[in-house]
Enzyme design. Structure first.
Site, short mmCIF file in Angstrom:
data_model
loop_
_atom_site.label_atom_id
_atom_site.label_comp_id
_atom_site.label_asym_id
_atom_site.label_seq_id
_atom_site.Cartn_x
_atom_site.Cartn_y
_atom_site.Cartn_z
N TYR A 438 1.75 -6.47 5.88
CA TYR A 438 2.88 -5.15 5.37
C TYR A 438 2.80 -4.43 4.05
CZ TYR A 438 5.87 -9.18 4.18
OH TYR A 438 6.14 -9.81 3.72
N GLU A 439 3.72 -3.62 4.32
CA GLU A 439 3.35 -2.96 3.30
C GLU A 439 2.51 -1.78 3.10
OE1 GLU A 439 7.10 -1.58 2.57
OE2 GLU A 439 6.01 -0.46 1.16
N GLY A 440 1.63 -1.14 3.56
CA GLY A 440 0.61 -1.70 3.31
C GLY A 440 -0.76 -1.73 3.45
N GLN A 445 -4.78 0.03 0.56
CA GLN A 445 -4.40 0.12 -1.03
C GLN A 445 -5.26 0.18 -1.56
OE1 GLN A 445 -0.71 -0.89 -1.77
NE2 GLN A 445 0.07 -1.25 -0.02
#
Lengths: 596, 596
Positions: A438-440, A445
């Site tokens: 999650y969060e990319g 990344q």
């Protein structure tokens, strides 16, 4: 399965890697003495260990339960959450003018590590609230700030981020939730969001959703997204709660881990439309998201550090108690504690060294974010912001990757007992696994690192970073302390490899983008190993200096041991990664035909 | 979540890496044509995909349930198990004279991979039965063979291995279960065993426990262990079932994965003592265990291959369907399938290359075990036995490590959906995790490799193995085919590193045992990367030869791609591993003080 916050190591890292002292010296936080920071961390560690940690296993067993559209949190969670808010922990780094304590992000980062180590499912909720505070403080109208900010800062209400839709995960351009303008200046939203963390729960009386949606006349893709504030319960101008908004939780996911964190499907506007208020400008929703991105990604990286540390503590404790066989050199009675067996010691050192390196990386990012916000000179702020942007994807992906690796080693140290859920080691692995997604995702990344962060300012930020690492190595070589063994040599080779692959990557991303992307993940890993290794060397140098000055702190020896282990056992992967990056692109050319 | 057995790749590996043809040529299996083997594998693949695979998720959800001392298996399991036995699959490589089909272990190894890929919890039970057959066939009295062997070979009864006790996991010398001689030549056993796989269930009417226990006058440690056959239900001399023996299941573990495999606490002799019969000689129980060890460890390695292949299939299928963003070079309509994104392709190639390498390693061990049993010349048998012993710990540990790594990548390819249990990707990770622990933890495998297998015959077996790898590399260099890219170079460097570290290790294990043990795990990994890389090159050479001969089989291109990827992205880790092994021992010297 107790948790003892590693306050001493966190404080040491804040001072010697993350630049806490410099921040105080530069004048933005004149009262922030090391003693005061130490006291804050001690208190946070106490709350994390005594109040939150006991919730972790019960949270895993009971999970969050959806009953008739309402989510019931596990026993004890609401009480502890309230006590945590009452103690002010939700407001550590929020601005003073909206009720926050205005402390540096560095201090809050340390606290975030502790909450999440105590229970990742517990620590996760407030991260969303903090992001909401950040977005509203930066982009919200005065009215929105007046009505919502105080209660989000105190934690009386919690916040969420509503981004993902079923057809749009990594690709935000594909979002479809729509918003329609209303005569009174508000909006009505219609759409379904999935994977909404803490989208519904009974910890607070209201939940403030931040929602990405698209206006009818908006351009396609990400340039047509706007950000809206959509409260679960409508709020009158005087702050009193009114009717339920047209937002419902229609399902929660049964997940591998973080069972107590409700992952919700949120239905906006099933009836007349969910009332929403614009945050920032129309069609500039993504800009608002970017404001929060570095902090949110850092926070998820800290979750990786947190779970790794928790898993390490538990594995070490088990390895000291459990006796099997006789280790070489064991002179005690009967069987040795398995911590004496070289291969077990190797696993524990790997766990500790990876955790410390990830911690150093994350706190370095937090320090850069603080300087970007508070440094006196504009040039210093801009330069720190560049560094934070460069290091954020590295810190997020490396820390969450090692979170999984360390938690998996923790299971292994326990042997068969590690596979039994009651032991608790397996929960750390299950919980840790989401942070790499999650969060990319960590792949995203890596793509962000090579295709956006690295080429920024013509590669100058990355070159500056490599110079900083070389400076640390120069100190390590000058110290010439036999305790460091080959640390400077191994880390030096990894920095050399980082420099060569950085040149390669800067060229490739321009001329052969598919090759650059094929090498993005190994490049990020190499970046993290060289940087993390150098930061551990920096910690070790500071520890040796204190030992020479007469300190008898037993942590210092372990800091040196972590740096050595990291250099010899982990940073030595640099040569292989360099080959995979620069030679391996062609090996990814083959498409998967039907025969795979 | 369907499973399509990779019959073509298995058959190709059997022929071109594992020496199936040679086995047939040497005369032990004159009728075993490639066509016949192909038919058997097709049938096994069909049963695995159509009958067993649908049990996997329901097995995970329902688990095995303990009710009043009896274990109820998940819905449908008993029927499929019976059908599986009726089709003869339990008896593939069992000796003909006790009702088996007498096929090579190689063929059974291929089947084992398929059963376990379809459902690891299902495939696991018969592995224990096969081990029991092996022990009884090798060491049991004629009477035991007459009464028990036929029904264990057919699968009408299942077998178990009762080794571990709470205080004795990796250290068998600490076992305490005791056995007392009875006037009639039988024994009575008293003790508690834990972690007993399939210790109790309702798939069969009887369960035959093999139990390690200690006679009252036995020496201490592992030289005082004897092996006993303890049936759940007593069996009369004519084979009819009598009274329940004094053996009960007092608990089953709630585990991270393989929920449908009951992991039992078994209480022997809570009342008058459990009736047992000696297998082999008194105090020679460990010798009997060693008979089974290579096969059992290989079987667990195959579980690693199996779960990796299953996870790969599911991830590839998802990556072909799921569309997000636009990959470089994508010229299709709208969003690309994520399989087109270089970083996703990299993950899938890593999954496939690791799976194929582990498969090649495991089948090489199975081939060696067959030659050790069936080669015409005694010298050839002895030499093959040495090779099997050397490679077994490598195959077990590497295959089960990559099982976890590949399953974890499978979750990652799925993004957020991978974290949701319904998707099924997470189950593979949970299931895979045990294989690195049981049947000797992977740390124990590494210790076995460096401290026993490597020094065997003065290191000659290892040197012979390295020569074999060099022979493959010579062929790869001679082929000089541009399709292989730098494969020969990278694998060559890994074999060089293996040779140097083997010399280092042979010296260290004599003179600095703690250093040798500290490097054992990275050494095993290096051994596997060099060997697996060379075997993939061998497969690629055979595939290129068939392509040159006019084959249009689309699998061949992927075989070459796997070899290249493995060489450039994975075998290149050799340099770092060599440093960790030879330079890293000192870095493990530090003890964990109280301050850690």
């Amino acid at each position: 399965m107790s948790y003892h916050a590693p306050v001493a190591d966190i404080a040491f890292t804040l001072r010697h890697v993350a630049g806490l002292d410099r921040l105080a010296e530069e004048g933005a936080f004149p009262d922030l003495t090391p003693d005061l920071v130490g006291q804050i961390l001690e208190e946070a560690g106490k709350f994390a260990g005594e109040r939150i940690a006991p919730l972790n296993q019960i949270g895993d067993r009971c999970g969050a339960q959806l009953v008739d559209g309402a989510v019931r949190m596990p026993p004890g969670w609401r009480e502890v959450y309230r006590a945590w808010c009452d103690a002010g922990w939700n407001a550590v780094s929020a601005p003073v003018d909206c009720g926050g304590q205005g402390l540096p992000h560095l201090v809050n980062a340390a606290c975030i590590e502790m909450w999440n180590a105590a229970s990742m499912a517990f620590g996760l909720g407030p991260l969303l609230t903090m992001s909401a505070v950040e977005a509203i403080a930066a982009h919200g109208s005065d009215q929105l700030k007046r009505i919502y900010l105080g209660k989000l800062v105190s934690g009386e209400w919690m916040g969420t981020m509503n981004i993902t839709e079923a057809q749009a995960g990594s690709d935000l351009g594909a979002l479809r939730t729509r918003a329609e303008r209303q005569p009174d200046g508000s909006y009505r939203l219609h759409g379904t969001k999935v994977f909404i963390t803490y989208g519904e729960h009974d910890l607070t009386d209201n939940i403030i959703h931040l929602v990405l949606a698209r206006l009818p006349d908006a351009p396609e893709g990400t340039r047509g997204l706007s950000l809206f504030l959509v409260p679960k319960v409508l709020v009158a101008d005087d702050g009193t709660l009114g009717a339920r908004n047209d937002v419902v939780c229609t399902g929660i996911e049964k997940k591998l881990g973080i069972h107590a964190s409700p992952t919700c499907t949120m239905q906006f506007g099933d009836r007349e439309g969910a009332v929403g208020y614009l945050v920032g400008e129309e069609n500039r929703g993504l800009t608002c998201m970017f404001t929060m991105m570095n902090h949110a990604r850092l926070a998820v990286g800290l979750q990786g550090v947190a779970i790794a540390d928790r898993a390490f503590q538990q594995a070490l404790s088990y390895a000291r108690d459990r006796r099997q066989g006789r280790a070489p050199g064991w002179s005690g009675e009967g069987m040795s504690p398995i911590v004496e067996h070289p291969d077990v010691k190797r696993m524990l050192l790997e766990m500790r060294a990876k955790t410390e390196a990830a911690r150093a990386l994350c706190y370095a990012v937090a320090g850069a974010l603080d300087r970007a916000a508070f440094a006196p000179a504009a040039a210093a702020r801009a330069s720190a912001d560049d560094v934070a942007s460069l290091l954020t994807p590295v810190a997020k992906a490396f820390s969450t990757d090692i979170g999984v690796e360390v938690a998996s080693l923790g299971v292994q140290v326990h042997g068969g007992a590690g596979y039994v859920e009651e032991t608790g080691a397996a929960q750390h692995l299950r919980d840790a696994r989401i942070a790499a997604i999650y969060e990319g995702t960590n792949g995203i990344q890596a793509v962000d690192l090579v295709s956006r962060k690295l080429p920024a300012r013509g590669g100058q930020v990355a070159r500056g970073h490599i110079s900083e690492l070389r400076g640390i190595l120069q100190q390590a070589r000058s110290a010439n302390d036999s305790g460091l063994g080959g640390t400077a040599v191994w880390i030096g080779q990894s920095v050399d490899a980082l420099e060569r692959t950085t040149h390669w990557m800067l060229d490739a991303v321009e001329t052969r983008p598919a090759d650059a992307l094929a090498g993005a993940t190994p490049y990020l890993r190499l970046f993290a190993l060289a940087t993390g290794g150098a930061y551990l060397a920096k910690k070790a140098l500071a520890a040796m200096a204190e030992l020479r000055a007469g300190s008898t702190d037993p942590h210092h020896g372990l800091r040196v041991a972590s740096a050595r282990f990291f250099a010899a056992h982990l940073a030595t992967a640099a040569a292989g990664l360099e080959a995979a990056i620069t030679e391996g692109a062609e090996a990814i050319g083959t498409a998967f035909g039907d025969a795979a």
